[in-house]
Design an enzyme around this catalytic site. Structure first.
Site, PDB file in Angstrom:
ATOM      1  N   ALA A  11       0.845  -1.200   0.000  1.00 40.43           N
ATOM      2  CA  ALA A  11       0.000   0.000   0.000  1.00 40.43           C
ATOM      3  C   ALA A  11       0.874   1.242   0.000  1.00 40.43           C
ATOM      4  O   ALA A  11       0.711   2.160   0.790  1.00 40.43           O
ATOM      5  CB  ALA A  11      -0.933  -0.013   1.205  1.00 40.43           C
ATOM      6  N   GLY A  12       1.871   1.245  -0.908  1.00 42.32           N
ATOM      7  CA  GLY A  12       2.640   2.465  -1.159  1.00 42.32           C
ATOM      8  C   GLY A  12       1.842   3.298  -2.157  1.00 42.32           C
ATOM      9  O   GLY A  12       0.643   3.091  -2.349  1.00 42.32           O
ATOM     10  N   TYR A  13       2.523   4.238  -2.811  1.00 44.34           N
ATOM     11  CA  TYR A  13       1.816   5.129  -3.748  1.00 44.34           C
ATOM     12  C   TYR A  13       1.065   4.339  -4.824  1.00 44.34           C
ATOM     13  O   TYR A  13      -0.119   4.564  -5.066  1.00 44.34           O
ATOM     14  CB  TYR A  13       2.800   6.073  -4.428  1.00 44.34           C
ATOM     15  CG  TYR A  13       3.405   7.073  -3.491  1.00 44.34           C
ATOM     16  CD1 TYR A  13       2.695   8.197  -3.110  1.00 44.34           C
ATOM     17  CD2 TYR A  13       4.684   6.891  -2.976  1.00 44.34           C
ATOM     18  CE1 TYR A  13       3.241   9.132  -2.241  1.00 44.34           C
ATOM     19  CE2 TYR A  13       5.244   7.815  -2.110  1.00 44.34           C
ATOM     20  CZ  TYR A  13       4.517   8.928  -1.745  1.00 44.34           C
ATOM     21  OH  TYR A  13       5.057   9.842  -0.883  1.00 44.34           O
ATOM     22  N   GLU A 171      17.843  16.017  -0.509  1.00 43.05           N
ATOM     23  CA  GLU A 171      16.689  16.395   0.331  1.00 43.05           C
ATOM     24  C   GLU A 171      17.007  16.128   1.807  1.00 43.05           C
ATOM     25  O   GLU A 171      16.632  16.908   2.677  1.00 43.05           O
ATOM     26  CB  GLU A 171      15.446  15.620  -0.101  1.00 43.05           C
ATOM     27  CG  GLU A 171      14.912  16.076  -1.459  1.00 43.05           C
ATOM     28  CD  GLU A 171      13.431  15.813  -1.647  1.00 43.05           C
ATOM     29  OE1 GLU A 171      12.971  14.736  -1.254  1.00 43.05           O
ATOM     30  OE2 GLU A 171      12.730  16.694  -2.194  1.00 43.05           O
ATOM     31  N   GLN A 319       5.658  10.233  -8.340  1.00 42.03           N
ATOM     32  CA  GLN A 319       4.815  10.806  -9.395  1.00 42.03           C
ATOM     33  C   GLN A 319       4.410   9.730 -10.406  1.00 42.03           C
ATOM     34  O   GLN A 319       3.234   9.591 -10.764  1.00 42.03           O
ATOM     35  CB  GLN A 319       5.601  11.930 -10.095  1.00 42.03           C
ATOM     36  CG  GLN A 319       4.828  12.669 -11.112  1.00 42.03           C
ATOM     37  CD  GLN A 319       5.602  13.872 -11.707  1.00 42.03           C
ATOM     38  OE1 GLN A 319       5.025  14.636 -12.433  1.00 42.03           O
ATOM     39  NE2 GLN A 319       6.866  14.027 -11.419  1.00 42.03           N
ATOM     40  N   LYS A 379       6.292  22.492  -3.875  1.00 38.29           N
ATOM     41  CA  LYS A 379       6.495  21.138  -3.329  1.00 38.29           C
ATOM     42  C   LYS A 379       5.342  20.790  -2.377  1.00 38.29           C
ATOM     43  O   LYS A 379       4.794  19.685  -2.410  1.00 38.29           O
ATOM     44  CB  LYS A 379       7.834  21.102  -2.586  1.00 38.29           C
ATOM     45  CG  LYS A 379       8.185  19.782  -1.984  1.00 38.29           C
ATOM     46  CD  LYS A 379       9.119  19.018  -2.854  1.00 38.29           C
ATOM     47  CE  LYS A 379       9.555  17.733  -2.253  1.00 38.29           C
ATOM     48  NZ  LYS A 379      10.110  16.830  -3.246  1.00 38.29           N
TER      49      LYS A 379
END
Ligand code: FAD
Length: 405
Positions: A11-13, A171, A319, A379
């Site tokens: 249940a990731g992206y 990041e 994305q 962002k």
């Protein structure tokens, strides 16, 4: 007639978007849908560097899967997948087995250490909520030990090494550079004693990014005290730090904290299932299926897609994983209903924004270059938009980044 069984792993992206789109598209009597995930929560992998640096609490990053799925349409099982048996149309979990008619694999990524000695044993990686928590706790603990440690052992407690100046590495150092002054204040440590060293084997920071934006990022991070060692390879990681080489020269940097952020590969279970894979990533068909297995789809970081413009793989990103979730849900609905057209998947890259801490970033959005607060604002808008797509306005209010500046 028996309803077709759709099993979604992870249940990731990619997995959660497939599940939530399917629950919108199919009625409960069209298919039996099961979602399996290790934890009871979904987390935003793209925020993990903030949890690891300690600038964002991990509860902000995760959300209950039950809050976004409709139990009358999706059966959620909290369990760990241990084996995928495509020939038997079966998945083995720690606590049982599942049969499927259609399988969606969305098990995400694992750290890739390229065989560098000692990395697996001694370095951290920002790979899950618990891995990020461990890094945060470890850094805090190292700072807390400083005043009660013999002088000759103190420096390494305050030296944090980040392997990789790609997206994740940059990041993370951006967040660390913001967090370190707070830590110093908390533990009565002079900021000048702390080192954040970012080591990159490639000759540049953020390969693939616009050079002007990269210069901005490096200069901003250097101003906050980040040291860059570019064109420098980590040769070995030990209990005491790392050994790096630049050309003929080698150097040992002592450090209590080494975080490896330089490589990912697909989930090992994908390769173990017998699918042909490169570093755990399967080169999927245009409609996101495993070649030779019409009943198995892959979404996210375990799927390999080639960008035909430059004949290179698309980088694994949230994305793309999200867009694949939409595509696979559509294709499954077509297969279940036996009508409509299967859609080929083509990523629609709207932009990329790399944060340099909560207040600064660089990016290209809809072809426009952005730096500073404007990029950082974008962002947060992107992050909030994802939450909106997943769970509507209430989820944005509950988990979103509402302080946009
Ligand atoms: P993931 O999001 O990795 O989720 C996989 C899921 O599967 C998890 O819930 C996990 O618990 C579950 N799982 C794994 N193994 C098992 C098992 N055996 N049994 C049961 N469940 C299992 N991308 C961007 O587009 N933009 C960014 O700004 C960005 N920033 C990033 C920052 C960081 C720090 C990192 C690490 C990555 C970043 N990425 C970014 C990349 C992006 O996060 C990944 O590409 C994305 O998470 C891949 O999604 P996925 O659906 O493949 O799986």
């Amino acid at each position: 007639m028996n309803k077709p069984k759709i099993v979604i792993l992870g249940a990731g992206y990619g997995g959660i978007i497939t599940a939530t789109r399917l629950q919108k598209t199919l009625s409960a009597n069209e298919a039996e849908i099961t979602l399996v995930n290790k934890n009871s929560y979904h987390y935003q992998t793209t925020w993990l560097h903030e949890n690891a640096a300690g600038t964002l609490h991990h509860d902000r990053t995760r959300l209950d899967i039950k809050d976004v799925i409709n139990p009358s349409k999706i059966n959620f099982i909290q369990d760990t997948v241990t084996e995928i048996k495509p020939e038997d149309k079966k998945v083995v979990l720690t606590h049982g087995e599942l049969n499927y008619d259609y399988l969606v694999i969305g098990l995400g990524f694992e750290s890739e250490t390229f065989g560098i000695k000692g990395l697996k044993e001694h370095a951290f990686s920002i790979a899950s909520i618990n891995a990020a928590r461990q890094i945060r706790e470890h850094i805090d603990y190292s700072f807390s030990k400083y005043h009660n440690t013999p002088a000759e052992k103190r420096d390494e407690l305050l030296t944090i090494i980040v392997g990789g100046a790609g997206f994740t590495g940059i990041e993370f150092v951006g967040e660390l550079a913001n967090r370190v002054p707070e830590l110093c204040k908390e533990y009565d440590i002079d900021r000048d004693l702390v080192r954040i060293v970012c080591v990159e084997a490639a000759p540049m920071v953020l390969p693939g990014f616009d050079p002007e934006l990269v210069d901005y990022a490096v200069s901003q991070l250097e101003k906050k005290g980040v040291e860059f060692k570019i064109g420098t390879a980590i040769k070995e990681c030990t209990e005491e730090g790392i050994i790096v080489a630049k050309g003929e020269e080698t150097e040992e940097i002592k450090s209590a904290t080494v975080v490896w952020a330089a490589g990912v590969r697909g989930n090992a279970l994908v390769e173990q299932a017998g699918f042909e894979a490169m570093r755990g990533r399967v080169k999927v068909t245009k409609d996101m299926r495993v070649p030779g297995y019409d009943d198995v789809f892959i979404v996210g970081d375990s799927a390999l897609l080639i960008d035909e413009v430059n004949n290179r793989p698309y980088p694994p990103t949230a994305q793309i994983a999200i867009q694949q979730g939409f595509n696979v849900a559509h294709n499954l609905a077509v297969l279940v209903r036996g009508k409509g057209e299967l859609e080929e998947f083509t990523p629609d890259i709207k932009g990329t924004v790399c944060s340099l801490g909560h207040d600064d970033a660089i990016g290209v959005v809809f072809g426009k270059k952005l730096t500073g607060w404007k990029a950082s604002f974008m962002k947060k808008v992107i992050d909030n938009r994802y939450l909106f797509v997943l769970g509507g306005p209430m989820l944005v209010l509950k988990k979103g980044k509402l302080n946009l500046l």
